[in-house]
Write a protein that holds these residues in place. Structure first.
Motif, PDB file in Angstrom:
ATOM      1  N   GLY A   2      -7.945 -25.525  34.678  1.00 37.23           N
ATOM      2  CA  GLY A   2      -9.059 -26.525  35.243  1.00 37.23           C
ATOM      3  C   GLY A   2      -8.275 -27.894  34.942  1.00 37.23           C
ATOM      4  O   GLY A   2      -7.328 -28.145  34.740  1.00 37.23           O
ATOM      5  N   GLU A   3      -9.125 -28.920  35.406  1.00 36.95           N
ATOM      6  CA  GLU A   3      -8.779 -30.300  35.406  1.00 36.95           C
ATOM      7  C   GLU A   3      -9.064 -31.148  34.009  1.00 36.95           C
ATOM      8  O   GLU A   3     -10.030 -30.916  33.526  1.00 36.95           O
ATOM      9  CB  GLU A   3      -9.669 -30.990  36.340  1.00 36.95           C
ATOM     10  N   ALA A   4      -8.085 -31.546  33.617  1.00 37.86           N
ATOM     11  CA  ALA A   4      -8.403 -32.321  32.209  1.00 37.86           C
ATOM     12  C   ALA A   4      -8.939 -33.487  32.403  1.00 37.86           C
ATOM     13  O   ALA A   4      -9.879 -34.130  31.743  1.00 37.86           O
ATOM     14  CB  ALA A   4      -6.774 -32.358  31.475  1.00 37.86           C
ATOM     15  N   VAL A   5      -8.176 -34.208  33.495  1.00 40.57           N
ATOM     16  CA  VAL A   5      -8.625 -35.650  33.879  1.00 40.57           C
ATOM     17  C   VAL A   5      -8.563 -35.827  35.313  1.00 40.57           C
ATOM     18  O   VAL A   5      -7.865 -35.247  35.979  1.00 40.57           O
ATOM     19  CB  VAL A   5      -7.349 -36.597  33.241  1.00 40.57           C
ATOM     20  N   ARG A   6      -9.681 -36.584  35.865  1.00 34.67           N
ATOM     21  CA  ARG A   6      -9.728 -36.809  37.101  1.00 34.67           C
ATOM     22  C   ARG A   6      -9.884 -38.467  37.282  1.00 34.67           C
ATOM     23  O   ARG A   6     -11.024 -38.886  36.697  1.00 34.67           O
ATOM     24  CB  ARG A   6     -10.794 -36.078  37.993  1.00 34.67           C
ATOM     25  N   ILE A   7      -9.133 -39.130  37.928  1.00 36.86           N
ATOM     26  CA  ILE A   7      -9.259 -40.422  37.870  1.00 36.86           C
ATOM     27  C   ILE A   7      -9.681 -40.786  39.597  1.00 36.86           C
ATOM     28  O   ILE A   7      -8.770 -40.310  40.378  1.00 36.86           O
ATOM     29  CB  ILE A   7      -8.276 -41.394  37.610  1.00 36.86           C
ATOM     30  N   ARG A   8     -10.892 -41.586  40.022  1.00 34.44           N
ATOM     31  CA  ARG A   8     -10.921 -41.573  41.434  1.00 34.44           C
ATOM     32  C   ARG A   8     -11.016 -43.239  41.524  1.00 34.44           C
ATOM     33  O   ARG A   8     -12.099 -43.985  41.087  1.00 34.44           O
ATOM     34  CB  ARG A   8     -12.635 -41.163  41.600  1.00 34.44           C
ATOM     35  N   ASP A   9     -10.194 -43.769  42.527  1.00 30.79           N
ATOM     36  CA  ASP A   9     -10.269 -44.863  42.922  1.00 30.79           C
ATOM     37  C   ASP A   9     -10.532 -46.057  41.778  1.00 30.79           C
ATOM     38  O   ASP A   9     -11.571 -46.865  41.811  1.00 30.79           O
ATOM     39  CB  ASP A   9     -11.496 -45.123  44.087  1.00 30.79           C
ATOM     40  N   LEU A  10      -9.582 -45.958  40.786  1.00 29.63           N
ATOM     41  CA  LEU A  10      -9.994 -46.903  39.673  1.00 29.63           C
ATOM     42  C   LEU A  10      -9.318 -48.377  39.843  1.00 29.63           C
ATOM     43  O   LEU A  10      -8.249 -48.453  40.179  1.00 29.63           O
ATOM     44  CB  LEU A  10      -9.157 -46.102  38.502  1.00 29.63           C
ATOM     45  N   TRP A  11     -10.055 -49.389  39.831  1.00 30.03           N
ATOM     46  CA  TRP A  11      -9.627 -50.864  39.791  1.00 30.03           C
ATOM     47  C   TRP A  11     -10.019 -51.283  38.460  1.00 30.03           C
ATOM     48  O   TRP A  11     -11.231 -51.223  37.582  1.00 30.03           O
ATOM     49  CB  TRP A  11     -10.398 -51.467  40.927  1.00 30.03           C
ATOM     50  N   TRP A  12      -9.048 -52.125  38.010  1.00 36.17           N
ATOM     51  CA  TRP A  12      -9.195 -52.995  36.695  1.00 36.17           C
ATOM     52  C   TRP A  12      -8.757 -54.163  37.007  1.00 36.17           C
ATOM     53  O   TRP A  12      -7.596 -54.553  37.342  1.00 36.17           O
ATOM     54  CB  TRP A  12      -8.813 -52.203  35.744  1.00 36.17           C
ATOM     55  N   ARG A  13      -9.435 -55.344  36.483  1.00 37.63           N
ATOM     56  CA  ARG A  13      -8.714 -56.819  36.235  1.00 37.63           C
ATOM     57  C   ARG A  13      -9.161 -57.282  34.997  1.00 37.63           C
ATOM     58  O   ARG A  13     -10.283 -57.321  34.433  1.00 37.63           O
ATOM     59  CB  ARG A  13      -9.451 -57.605  37.408  1.00 37.63           C
ATOM     60  N   TYR A  14      -8.205 -57.770  34.085  1.00 35.68           N
ATOM     61  CA  TYR A  14      -8.408 -58.317  32.773  1.00 35.68           C
ATOM     62  C   TYR A  14      -9.162 -59.577  33.005  1.00 35.68           C
ATOM     63  O   TYR A  14      -8.923 -60.221  34.240  1.00 35.68           O
ATOM     64  CB  TYR A  14      -7.030 -58.549  32.154  1.00 35.68           C
ATOM     65  N   GLY A  15      -9.998 -59.939  32.148  1.00 36.99           N
ATOM     66  CA  GLY A  15     -10.769 -61.262  32.174  1.00 36.99           C
ATOM     67  C   GLY A  15      -9.994 -62.455  32.547  1.00 36.99           C
ATOM     68  O   GLY A  15     -10.535 -63.190  33.290  1.00 36.99           O
ATOM     69  N   LEU A  16      -8.661 -62.755  31.998  1.00 40.59           N
ATOM     70  CA  LEU A  16      -8.087 -63.891  32.444  1.00 40.59           C
ATOM     71  C   LEU A  16      -7.190 -63.784  33.583  1.00 40.59           C
ATOM     72  O   LEU A  16      -6.840 -64.660  34.299  1.00 40.59           O
ATOM     73  CB  LEU A  16      -7.038 -64.202  31.114  1.00 40.59           C
TER      74      LEU A  16
END
Lengths: 566, 196, 273
Positions: A2-16
């Motif tokens: 099975g799947e342990a992790v699935r990441i979908r279209d992940l975007w992240w920007r730090y505050g600064l």
């Protein structure tokens, strides 16, 4: 599976931050898979790890889009404490992860936090210590262990929680070769127990042995995803992305290209030996094993029976006798705690021998002030943060010159020149605090080089740097060497030693056990083993293939010494 | 797309900010005593240099930064003055109150610790001497109560302490606020809009 | 086998190392309180001597004895100056009177000496305890007093990171020396300015480090369970209870003797009084 992790279209920007650190990452990790994430500095690898263990978005400030699914559940809808039971994370620096004063307490700490009953805790602590082979260290003070042992303690404390997924963010970057090997063999054992392992790593030679899959992250995006053979086999591509392929793969790539061979490339040492034998490889040149002896007049630095004992009674240098000559490029190697840094601190006068003497430019260090030594010998620390104490880039470089009493116009000229040389031109007014780690490292080097020292000593110049940054720093040191300066580096990176140094000093428990040119040193694996050092992979290949008289130092050298097909 | 504005839990702030920066302030106190011994007032400098750190810490982290100053001074003075009630109650408690008074001024006058405007600077320049003077009065009152100084020494102690503390805060604290506030504001530990 | 504490190594079988955190903390508080209550010179002298001897008896290394004596001398000088210049304590002989009304009598000298002993005994007592303390003592001591674990962790981290930051401080200072800074030259203000650079750098290092430590604590589930459990079982032995009660009784006794009997008040128990 099975799947342990699935990441979908992940975007992240730090505050600064102005830019997105993750830009639409899509990734699936199967249960029991050993996934290695590679990529240049600033690619977003550590950020991805923080997202995997829930610290993003539960703990950090920034902007988030997409989803991370762990065991079928979105991490945003889980509590952080729930996530940490499923995903365990181990960080790069074990020292900052310790909160107690004994190994056993450290392993028990997460279980206490999760309210695990005492009887259960005793069982789990023992099991975690057994699986990481630290049972005999249980009463030790964690900060006094070797690098490899520390990291094993850090891993044990996470394993005690019995997470299904283990995420490790560059756990071996500060370790000596043996420490690295300890961690990798332990991860191999953990993989056998069925745990999902996600490892961020620069060292492709070790990763190639264990990984099921490698993904390459660049500028916040996954640009390559495939089996180690597929990813590492595309040598030109991964090099263009700032990743060192295993040396044996690079060699096979060069030989295939020059001989018109079209076959699957080996990615481990064992595979390379088989591959070369299949191809009918033979060595066309061997070395006579001559010992490097430099004869360049008076030494610039001399240790005469120098010993040093720390106040706690540790004998860090034991009657050292060694000379360093003008214009040498020397690498000092040895496991953590072997006395390398103590040795170089004697050169710059930060430590004075408790017995014997150290002379620099003919004068005893005990009769010189540190300031006097510093005008001729520059010392660059491993961690740039310990060396940067001014507000702006310009001020940082100008500091030493002001102390020397130079005029402002001379200072301005020298600072401008050195900043251009290290690639920080135009950043004069930027606050040092806001620079990236690579930039800070280069600024630390610039702040010392601006004083125009005759001898440059660099402690671990490339730790935590990617291939491009490492090459940039090493080429800078090479150019200084080319100008006639003496360069001394302290490092764990054998690849750099063999490619750049012309003399290698091997230390063990405060003694010098080998001193000579790299080929001579690396052709003595038995002595190196005593100091817990392993030669570069390409040299090891030569030893297995032909014998110790065949010790190539670089991939290109090996390629020029091997012929295929006869 | 969602903006995530997290706040570390109180437990985390206590452990991390007060604990870790307590260690930093302790180191500052320890070295200040060794490096800058003041004739006649041994250990006085042990309060001054850390003051510069915990004024900035309190403007960033509120109560937890002030606690760091309190713990740090207590630990740092320890090797020289023992981890005694007296050190705990005088300097250490004074060091807890002073930066909180400064923070109250910043909140009252809506000043920014980044010290971007003239008003920010004005609040900084006025609040620091007032806060340190009040702390000095407390500290010397405790010393007097413990019998280690006389009332005559109280007046001189308050004046010397206020000047010394303020100078240290202005010299080091101003740099810290200017350099690091922007970065600190993005951390989950930054406390905004509240005294505690 | 020796035991690592926050500041030194202590013989593993030292009675203080084996003591339960509860009597240990009580001992720390009692020594401070008793020293504060007593104002009579001879009992304070006896207390100071007793504490100094207990370092030997309990096999606790007196860290940097020479430095310790120097510190006591420097601090004593401050107390003496304060009393010699600014007190008016009546005595049988007045040696000097100042224009501002203060004077020096035989009792001024005796009182100043008493205050020095008070300070010295508190210093000795607290050093004795803290030199033998580990983070485990703080954690389990706090639990014994029903204090939240966070408070214990905070104190433990502060003590432990002090030793780490001391190393950082020395590294940064050395880096400045290697670039020509001379810390032993200049006025107090000039030296303070040089050190401002070191402290600024340290704060920057600490700011970077707090995020790493915070990540590690979160990953280890800090604060996850409403009720924390403990790996070690610290059972109070009868001897621990007896020691704790004796210490409390000692403090109460000193209080009664001082405030109700007047025995420990100044000048109190003095052969000549």
């Amino acid at each position: 599976m099975g799947e342990a992790v699935r990441i979908r279209d992940l975007w992240w920007r730090y505050g600064l931050g102005q830019d997105w650190t993750l830009k639409g990452v899509d990734l699936t990790v199967r249960e029991g898979e050993f996934l290695v994430i590679v990529g240049p500095s600033g690619a977003g690898k550590s950020t991805l790890c923080l997202a995997l263990c829930g610290l993003i978005p539960h703990f950090l400030r920034g902007y988030y889009r997409g989803e991370v699914i762990i065991n079928g559940r979105d991490t945003r809808k889980m509590r952080l404490s729930e996530i940490t039971k499923i995903v365990g994370i181990v960080f790069q620096d074990p020292d900052t992860q310790f909160v107690t004063m004994s190994v056993e307490d450290e392993v028990a700490f997460p279980l206490e936090n999760h309210g695990v009953p005492r009887e259960e805790m005793i069982k789990r602590v023992r099991k975690a210590m057994e699986s990481t082979k630290i049972l005999d260290l249980r009463d030790k003070y964690p900060h006094e262990l070797s690098g490899g042992q520390k990291q094993r303690v850090a891993i044990a404390s996470i394993l005690a929680l019995e997470p299904e997924i283990l995420v490790l963010d560059e756990p071996t970057s500060d370790l000596d070769p043996v420490g690295k090997a300890e961690i990798f063999s332990m991860l191999a054992e953990l993989k056998k127990s069925g745990r999902t392992i996600i490892l961020v790593e620069h060292n492709m030679e070790e990763a190639a042995k264990y990984a099921d899959r490698i993904v390459l992250l660049r500028e916040g995006k996954i640009t390559v995803d495939g089996s180690p053979r597929k990813v590492l086999g595309d040598v030109e591509k991964i090099k263009s992305m700032g990743i060192y392929p295993p040396q044996v793969t690079e060699l096979a790539h060069l030989l295939s290209r020059s001989n018109g061979v079209n076959s699957e490339l080996p990615i481990t040492l064992e595979e390379a030996v088989d591959w070369l034998r299949e191809m009918g490889a033979r060595a066309v040149k061997v070395f006579d094993g001559e010992h490097y002896v430099r004869n360049a007049g008076d030494p610039v630095i001399s240790f005469n029976n120098a010993s040093f004992v720390y106040p706690d009674g540790t004998l860090a240098l034991n009657s050292i006798n060694i000379d360093f000559y003008r214009g040498e490029f020397v690498a000092i190697i040895g496991q953590n705690g072997s006395g390398k840094t103590t040795l170089v601190k004697h050169i710059v006068g930060l430590l004075k021998p408790t017995r014997g003497e150290v002379r620099v430019f003919g004068k005893k260090t005990t009769e010189m002030s540190i300031k006097e030594i510093a005008t001729r010998i520059g010392y660059i620390y491993q961690n740039p943060d310990h060396q940067l104490f001014c507000q702006t880039v310009y001020e940082e470089c100008a500091y030493g010159l002001r102390m020397l009493g130079l005029g402002e116009s001379e200072i301005k000229k020298r600072v401008g020149d050195i900043l251009e040389k290290v690639g920080l031109g135009g950043l004069e007014s930027v606050e040092t605090f806001l620079l990236s780690k690579g930039q800070r490292q280069r600024l630390a080097i610039a702040s010392v080089l601006v004083m125009d020292p005759e001898v440059v000593i660099v402690d671990e110049p490339t730790t935590g740097q990617d291939m491009a940054q490492s090459l940039s720093i090493m080429n800078l040191l090479k150019s200084l060497h080319g100008e006639g300066r003496t360069v001394i580096i302290v490092t764990h990176n054998m690849r750099l030693v063999s490619e750049y140094a012309e003399r290698v000093v091997v230390m063990k428990a405060g003694n010098i056990i080998l001193d000579g040119e790299p080929r001579w040193v690396f052709s003595q694996p038995a002595r190196l083993k005593e100091a817990l050092i392993t030669p570069p992979q390409i040299t090891q290949l030569g030893h297995v293939l032909v014998g110790e008289q065949f010790s190539p130092l670089t991939v290109y050298e090996a390629a020029s010494m091997i012929r295929l097909g006869e | 797309m969602s903006e995530v504005v997290t706040q570390a839990s109180i437990k985390m702030k206590l452990a991390i900010i007060s604990g870790i920066f307590g260690g930093v302030c302790a180191t500052a106190a320890l070295f200040s005593i060794i490096i800058i011994p003041l004739p006649g007032i041994p250990g006085g400098s042990g309060f001054w240099i850390p003051a510069a750190l915990y004024f900035a810490l309190t403007l960033w982290f509120g109560l937890y930064g002030a606690l760091a100053g309190h713990i740090g001074t207590f630990i740092g003075m320890g090797p020289f003055f023992g981890w005694t009630f007296q050190v705990w109650a005088d300097g250490a408690l004074g060091d807890f109150m002073a930066p909180l008074i400064c923070r109250a001024f910043f909140l009252l006058f809506k000043a920014d610790p980044e010290l971007k405007t003239r008003r920010d600077y004005a609040v900084w320049l006025v609040s620091v001497p007032i806060a340190t003077c009040l702390a000095a009065m407390w500290i010397h009152f405790v010393n007097y109560s413990f019998g280690t100084i006389t009332f005559g020494a109280w007046v001189w102690g308050v004046i010397a302490y206020t000047i010394g503390d303020s100078l240290a805060v202005f010299t080091i604290g101003t740099i810290l606020l200017r350099v690091a506030t922007k970065w600190v504001k993005t951390s989950p530990f930054y406390v905004t809009g509240r005294l505690l | 086998m020796s035991q690592r504490t926050f500041f030194t190594y202590v013989a593993g079988d030292s009675p203080l190392v084996r003591l339960h955190p509860l009597p240990k903390v009580t001992l720390l508080l009692s020594v401070n309180l008793v020293a504060l209550i007593i104002e009579a010179p001879i009992p304070l002298l006896l207390l100071t001597i007793m504490l100094a001897l207990s370092f030997k008896l309990l096999r606790v290394p007196l860290i940097g004895l020479k430095k310790f004596v120097i510190v006591v001398l420097i601090a004593s000088q401050a107390v003496l100056i304060s009393y010699l210049l600014g007190s008016s304590i009546p005595g049988s002989q007045v040696y000097y009177t100042y224009p501002w009304g203060a004077y020096v009598s035989d009792m001024t000298l005796l009182y100043a000496a008493t205050m020095i002993m008070r300070y010295t005994s508190m210093l000795l007592g607290s050093t004795l305890i803290l030199a033998t303390t580990t983070s485990r003592d703080i954690v389990y001591g706090a639990a014994a007093f029903r204090l939240p674990h966070t408070i214990a962790l905070m104190m433990s981290l502060a003590f432990r990171t002090t030793t780490i930051f001391v190393e950082d401080f020395i590294r940064v200072r050395d880096a400045m020396i290697l670039r020509g800074a001379n810390f032993s030259e200049g006025s107090i203000l000039e030296r303070a300015r040089k050190y401002a650079n070191v402290f600024t750098s340290m704060i920057v290092i600490a700011l970077r480090r707090i995020m790493e430590i915070a990540y590690a604590l979160q990953a280890k589930g800090f604060g996850a369970a409403p009720k924390r459990t403990y790996y070690r079982e610290y059972k109070l032995r009868i001897s621990d209870v007896v020691i704790t009660l004796t210490l409390i009784a000692g403090v109460l006794c000193a209080y009664v003797l001082r405030y109700y009997v007047g025995f420990l008040a100044f000048p109190g128990w003095l052969p000549s009084v």
